[in-house]
Design an enzyme around this catalytic site. Sequence first.
Site, PDB file in Angstrom:
ATOM      1  N   ASP A   1      45.033  31.603  28.906  1.00 54.33           N
ATOM      2  CA  ASP A   1      43.576  31.075  28.979  1.00 54.33           C
ATOM      3  C   ASP A   1      43.445  29.709  28.754  1.00 54.33           C
ATOM      4  O   ASP A   1      43.504  29.290  27.558  1.00 54.33           O
ATOM      5  CB  ASP A   1      42.813  31.969  27.869  1.00 54.33           C
ATOM      6  CG  ASP A   1      41.441  31.736  28.221  1.00 54.33           C
ATOM      7  OD1 ASP A   1      40.992  30.890  28.785  1.00 54.33           O
ATOM      8  OD2 ASP A   1      40.434  32.628  27.768  1.00 54.33           O
TER       9      ASP A   1
ATOM     10  N   HIS B   1      41.418  33.407  31.589  1.00 56.28           N
ATOM     11  CA  HIS B   1      40.059  33.644  30.879  1.00 56.28           C
ATOM     12  C   HIS B   1      39.517  35.084  31.841  1.00 56.28           C
ATOM     13  O   HIS B   1      38.610  35.100  32.735  1.00 56.28           O
ATOM     14  CB  HIS B   1      39.063  32.480  31.261  1.00 56.28           C
ATOM     15  CG  HIS B   1      38.214  32.667  30.254  1.00 56.28           C
ATOM     16  ND1 HIS B   1      38.164  32.692  28.885  1.00 56.28           N
ATOM     17  CD2 HIS B   1      36.757  32.447  30.506  1.00 56.28           C
ATOM     18  CE1 HIS B   1      37.008  32.789  28.271  1.00 56.28           C
ATOM     19  NE2 HIS B   1      36.055  32.613  29.325  1.00 56.28           N
TER      20      HIS B   1
ATOM     21  N   SER C   1      33.981  35.474  26.320  1.00 58.98           N
ATOM     22  CA  SER C   1      33.705  33.898  26.459  1.00 58.98           C
ATOM     23  C   SER C   1      32.546  33.592  25.202  1.00 58.98           C
ATOM     24  O   SER C   1      32.633  33.683  24.173  1.00 58.98           O
ATOM     25  CB  SER C   1      33.418  33.460  27.779  1.00 58.98           C
ATOM     26  OG  SER C   1      33.481  32.235  27.943  1.00 58.98           O
TER      27      SER C   1
END
Length: 663
Positions: free
Chosen positions: A315, A346, A209
């Site tokens: 995602d 994610h 991320s």
Amino acid sequence: MLLPRRKPRIHWTTLILSSVTALLAAAVTLLPPLGTQAAHAATGAARESRPVYSYEHAIRETVWVDTRVDGDTDGRTDRVAVDIVRPREPAQAGRRVPVIMDASPYYACCGRGNESQTKTYDADGKPVRFPLFYDNYFVPRGYATVLVDLAGTSRSDGCVDIGGRSDIQSAKSVVDWLNGRARGYDAASGGRAVTASWSNGATGMIGKSYDGTVANGVAATGVKGLKTIVPIGAISSWYDYYFAQGAPLFDSGPDALADGIESDAARGRCADVQRKLVEGAPRTGDRTALWSARDYVPDAAKVRASVFAVHGMQDLNVRTKHLGQWWNALSRAGVERKIWLSQTGHVDPFDFRRGHWVRTLHRWFDHYLMGFHNGIEREPMADVERAPDQWSTDRAWPPSGTRQTTLRPRGGDTPGVGVLGTRRAAPGTTETFTDDPAHSEADWAAQVGRSTPDKAGFTTGTLRAPLRLSGSGTVTVTATPSTTSAHLSAVLVDIGPATIRDYTGDGEGIVTHDRRTCWGSSTEGDSACFKETAADPARVDHTVISRGWADLGTYAGDGKGRPLTPGKPYTLTLDLAATDHVVPAGHRLALIIAGTDAGLIERPDTTPRLTLDLPRTSARLPLAGGVPDTTAGAPATGPLTKGVAEPEPGRQGDHLPAAHTTG
């Protein structure tokens, strides 16, 4: 029942010889990369680093590195806190080691990984717990693990600037310090100068991320010493995180994220930076100088590091558009690279393919940071998850033979239900729909074979052979709006039964159990044991495989939105998120064009009715093997009731502390 083994008799001279051999092997393991290559070529020693060093007695310390940026304009350049754990034995012997680095804004506010681990410190401020398994596993194998608090977070100076210069310099300066090009100190202010005499300069950055995003940004500076990056679910352009061609993806901008991650001290000194984030990122969706400074794709040619990219194809936080455009730019630049694509949202690969991930990452770092000739760079480039825990590989990605192929929509006998094929629609044919912000891609896909007022759907005939889509595509739409604003969505759907990961579930494709497995060495304050995970399957009769969104007002393609003239046609090309999906024989491929995708983009300020000019509407898709082989094209009919749930509004894009997606 296990039987005890008999103790063999070994002469004392054999014990001495064995001890000497073990010490020599340990020494070989910790030589710098060139030395390692030479030693292994000469001796034929083991092809991987081994856990021969004490994690319990490893050196744990904090250094504050000068970023050479005064982000908070207090007249002093900012220092970032760098927590380090490294093996003691090579340092005592005067040998230098490579570095695995994770630079993050989340170490104090939100935590890392599936269990939201934060850093911990003892009463003297010495680091105790390093989140994730990198330190537990790699330090005994001769690596240092370095965790960097980005500027404005945790114990660092400066201000959070969401992917801008301060963020990138926070980590780049540490790479420079590890290579003797920047200053470090033993205190947050003042203090004694500290050098990284224990580092051989070879650095690998990793992170999911935001952390992986920083790795992308640092690599795009071309900094020397950064040998590899492993970005997981990472952003490549911050504009594309907050907007999709002018359509807002969330109801807030980078200032809200900054407010959620900055330290209490930063909150008091960084009001001016926050103001600039608001002013530089207008909710109109216009591309501004702020966004240009946070776009790493144009600098892909500067990347010196190899790249091992990992991304969930579902995602909905950091969408695969980021991966696709970064990957394509790296490919054009000739960067050495590898990719894993999962069916998850994610999610970190440690939580969807743990054992294989640890082994692969070990070999990757051994090759690029220690110089082991283990052949990983010659292995298949791509691993793609086809069904829960079922993977395929490709020598290259996208695979050889993949071509951009044009498919076109045509009308059918029922309004809004048409055919997708290679033949252009007859001149003058149209389809119409009215934006309904309450409906999402899940609703549209379930009703693709029915006439509904909120979308137009087009399907191929039943496929006679599997059809593989691999890479990034586009959909070009010519549409006439009834109002002065309009948002568009283009969605690709595999129509047919399948078992997939439930990417809209709480775990975004995984479930977490209470049982733990251990990956490396532990101390009382830092356990190497983590909760086990498993796939969270869902049985469906249709699967959304890619999507793209845009504000029709960005039709001019110059990064600015404009009011629309009702009754005037506009042509716009929407970027589809990268994917790799095989539509099986017996299934159909569908293209849906609609308005607001509820839970994923924000609605426009009007409720437009849009008329599609079908002859001037088409999809260019990355198909392996050319055009689909189908039966006679006929629209699908009837509802497809089994699909994943509608995305929860806002959840999929929230990097803020309350969200589980920060891990």
